[in-house]
Structure formats: C-alpha cells, structure tokens
Enzyme design. Sequence first.
Site, PDB file in Angstrom:
ATOM      1  N   CYS A 141       5.421  -7.191   2.427  1.00 46.72           N
ATOM      2  CA  CYS A 141       4.165  -6.418   2.612  1.00 46.72           C
ATOM      3  C   CYS A 141       3.933  -5.913   4.028  1.00 46.72           C
ATOM      4  CB  CYS A 141       2.980  -7.407   2.300  1.00 46.72           C
ATOM      5  SG  CYS A 141       3.159  -8.054   0.520  1.00 46.72           S
ATOM      6  N   HIS A 198      -1.363  -5.465   6.600  1.00 48.09           N
ATOM      7  CA  HIS A 198      -1.304  -6.739   6.150  1.00 48.09           C
ATOM      8  C   HIS A 198      -2.312  -7.893   7.017  1.00 48.09           C
ATOM      9  CE1 HIS A 198       0.608 -10.457   4.576  1.00 48.09           C
ATOM     10  NE2 HIS A 198       0.617 -11.115   5.813  1.00 48.09           N
TER      11      HIS A 198
END
Length: 634
Positions: free
Chosen positions: A75, A129
């Site tokens: 991610c 993130h």
Amino acid sequence: MPKSFYKSLGFVFLLCLLAKLSLANDRPNVLMIYVDDLRPMTRDYGHPQMQTPNFDRLAKSGLRFENVYCQVPTCGASRASLMTSIYPTRLRFPDFLTWAERDAPGRATLPQRFKDSGYTTISNGKIFHHQTDTQKRSWSEPAWRPEINGRTYYNEATAEFMETQTDTRRLRNGKLQKKVPMFEPGLVDPMKTNDGLIAEKTMNDLERLSKEKEPFFIACGFAKPHMPFYSPAPTWTPYPVDGIELAEFRELPQPTPESIRTVREQFSYSFMTPDLKRQLEYNTPEFHRYMRQGYYASVTHADNLLGRILDKLEELQLDEKTIVIVLGDHGFLLGEHNEWAKNQLLHDALRTAMWMKGPGIAQDAEVSSQVEFVDVYPTLCELASIELPSRKIHGKSFAKVLQKPKAKHRDAAYTRFGIGDALTTDDYFYVLWQPSGEKENALLIDRKQDPLFQSNLSGQEEYAAIETQLHKQLLGKIRQARQIKTTQKKAEQKAAQNNGPQVEQKPLRIQATVESQNPHGVVLAHGGYRFGYSLHFEEGFPVFSIRNDGKLTTLKSKERLQGKVTILAMLDAQKITLQSDGKLLAQAPSPGLLLKQPVGKFTVGEDFGDAVGDYEGPHPFNGKIHQHRVITKD
C-alpha cells in the site's frame, strides 16, 4: 505617461484575467477513487459471478485497462510512487510504511500540481498510506478520514466474541492486540460503514465544490476489499460459500525460485467462520472458499458506494466535465499459488484494476497496452493542461490512448519489491532476485503458453535468448529508477547500516546496552528468513535468534530483565550463549556458524523486511539503546 497607455495596459490586464478565468472554467475536474487491494475482479473484467453493476457501468461509459501494473505491491510504497511519478529503488518506497515526504522530500505530488494550478484539492479516506503525508502541500484542506476504520466491526455478536477473544497479534509498538475476525456480514446501513462515511463526505464535497468557480481534484479512498472482510450482510447473499470456485492453480511455480517469499498479513486476523461458530483450518479448500466469499462481498460493497458517487456526479451535472479515474493500489492473491494478499512478486499481486471516463475519453472500450502506475500522474496533468518537467518524473502520459484505446503505450511494466525486480510484457513475466552475497535467481513465465503461471522456465536452454533479453531490459529499468535522485531521510539512515559486518563462517559476538522497564522488541537484526541473526526482547526476556539456511534457532533467557542492562550474545562452532552483566542467562548447542553472509539490511531498534526471528517485523524496541556492537573473528 499618456492616459491611453494606462488604458491599454488595463485592457491587456483584463484580457489576461478573462483568459485565466476561461481556462479555469474549461479545465476538467478530477475525481480519483482509490479502492484498497482491488484486483481485476469485477464482472466487466470477465468474472460473471461478480455483482458489480456500477463497475460495469463505469466500463461502458469509459475505458477499462487490461494490463495496468503497480510499481510496488504494497500500500504505502505503491501510493507514494504513483503520487510522485517516481520509480522505487531498494531504498526509496520500500514497504507499506513508506512516507512520500521522507523518501522523496520536496518532490511535487500529483494533487500538489493541481493545487498549485488553481484547483481545490480534497483528500477523503486513505489516499497516501499516512493521513498527514505531504498534507500541507498536497491538499487545500486537511486530509480527512472517519473516526472508525477498516477494522471496525458492526455486529453485537462480534463484540461479544471479542470480549472473550484470547488470540492476539503484535503491534509495531510491541503491544499485544486482540485479533479481530476475518469475516463479518454486517448488520449495518452501507452509509454507516467506514467506506460509506467516506462516500458521503465525497458526495457532500462534490455538491459544495460544484458551486465554486475553481475546478476541483477530489481523491476518495475506500478501505475495502482490504482484509478483514467486513461489509453489509446483503453483499454476502449473492455468493453462497458452497458455490464458490477455488483458484485453478494453488501451487508455487516449479521449480520455485529460492528467494520467493510468502506473506503473513492474513495471520493478523482470526480465522473464525462468518457466524463465529468455529475456527477454519488455514488453506484448506473450505478456508479458500470463505476467503473468496469475503473478498467478493467487499468488492460488491465498494461497487454500491461507487454507484452512489457516480449518481451524484450526474445529479449535479458534473459528469460531462469531470475526469473519473477508479483504481486499486496493487493486485491481490486470492488463493492462487496457495497465497494471499500482496507483498510479493507473483503476477496477481502486481496487476490491478483501473477505469477512466470523462470528456474526450473513448467509451465502452478496453486498453490492452501495458500501463504503469507512474503514468497516471503525467496523464492527468496533461488532461488538465498542467505542464511538467519531464526529467523529474518516470511516468509517461497515456493521454493519446484515451482517445485511441488500441494504440501502443508501453512494451513492458516494471515492478519491484524487497530484493526482487519484475518485468511484465505481453508474452512474458520475468522476476529477478539479487540477494547480496548470493547467486541471482529468477522466475520466467511464458504468459501465452502458461496463463496459470505454473512452470518456471528460467535457466532452460530453449528460453536462454529470451531470458537474456528480459534480463537486460530489466537492468535498464533498474538503472532508470536510480537516475532520479531523491534526498531520502529515512532511506539514508537505512543505507548507512545496510551491509552490516561480514559474518559468514565466523564466530559472532553481539554486545548491547539497553534501557527499558519492560524491554520488548528488536535491539538489532541482520539478514532475513534464510540467513541472519537478531537480538531482541520478548516482554523482558532476552532472545538470540539465528537463521541458517532457513532453519531458525532461538535461545531465550529464563530470567526477565528490566532497567539498564548489558546483553552479550555469542555464537561459535560449539555453543550459542546469552549473558547479562557477566551472568549466564542461557546456553545451548550451536546450530553452526552462518553458512552464508546474511542478505538484506543491518538494522538497529527494529527489523525491516523479512524478519529474522519468530516475530512480525518491524517489531521496534520500546526503550533506549545506549550502545551496540557486533564483533567477528576469523
């Protein structure tokens, strides 16, 4: 000076102002919807079992991209790379904890380009993130997320289960946390879920900004279908678990490359059935079916919310002047090769889903050419008439493909993770792992002849010329990634410690002075899951771990320590020993000297990458490390 001059000057100024206002009115809005962990798993991507009418509707009104690849299959790193249009390296954008601000400080982000060009830029949900990553320079307003998150459960039955739950996971700060169940068919209004609140905020922002003169760039980030699989109960109904088909091939490619890694993300959750009545046995066919059921339901939940946002665009008559881009942040393994999630260089972890629609974009068509995530940045900027310095990004605009979907964009897509780099072409998938001090190993798949990725052709004589060509092409990509230099605050610290001492076939002596009232976490670590060593604490108990050709030997003290202490860990050919301030804590027969030099970083205070010991990295130390040293003897 004559009055006519001032009148002329004023007229010129007025013309410039009107031109600027006209440009602002002509420039398209941008709505970017990130869907966490979304692979190409919708009906329009060829999966008729999926109930995804709104993804299908999006594909019909725009373009579906068949071969779009992330730069890093995790991610944080994937998003940082896309948002800066910069390729990753071993030190830049390495893992899910990546901060763009730390690894590429000062590099203009995609929303920053729009903000600096007069757009109102909004962040709802998970875009970077970390919520505050590049926040001040990227967004016109503080990045927003709901108070609840993707782990929030909604049912009373789940709350009751959690009261008696004893299964735990270790957090990065060293604390223990109860594992939440992997599955929950929620008795909840879709708009009251975490992603529902994000969708509602996005729709409110669309309505608010539709009344303003300035164009907008809104980024909306959904958490699902990221694990755990929590979505409203009706989204589970179309997918009876007994009727779910398993992945067609559930073994690793053969012969399996030595450096291929497995993922443990799924073990952060409890494998209870959705009704919480019993525990599932890991990786049985039943486990596979429930995992797929949960993922499918979460995709349908995302589809429902996407539809509401698209409806709002049409209601506000914004759809004809807004570029919509919807995409995952990487791929996702759903039992293929008996693996789950991402964080590895297997094809299904790299290929993701992406759609685009809007003014000037072809409709009801697919793009089959290779596209990289770094290409999104320059494409959106070109569509908004935002000029870019070409030498400061790696991305290549695919704007021409939006009108001519059959046009060629790239011949290959580049991805990297850990010690490996990958190249995907129309015909082949090639991964090269380059472990420090060890022989390279590779994975070569003929995509046309082997669509299930079963047979590793690396090293076979008949594919030697192809492998040589792909190897050369991939090394070129690695060099290209390094050509753009970034001042990496976090990466520089890692690089200083990267290589570590030479310990192959040498007696090892580690000394460290630490201080904590309840020492916990990694003091130092070197290497990974094949060869390495670490000194760490578990709730006050010192532990010395050795990895020798994949075999883990752990020596744990029977005595708990606290306060300021000096630990001595020793390995020689006869024994492995732990001492503290001259006192013997534990001793055992030696597993042997390290057969090879550890691959990977030497880190202090945490263990990045593949953990050496029996813990989940980075497992940071919770106190002070006053001094440390590693001594070897020939």
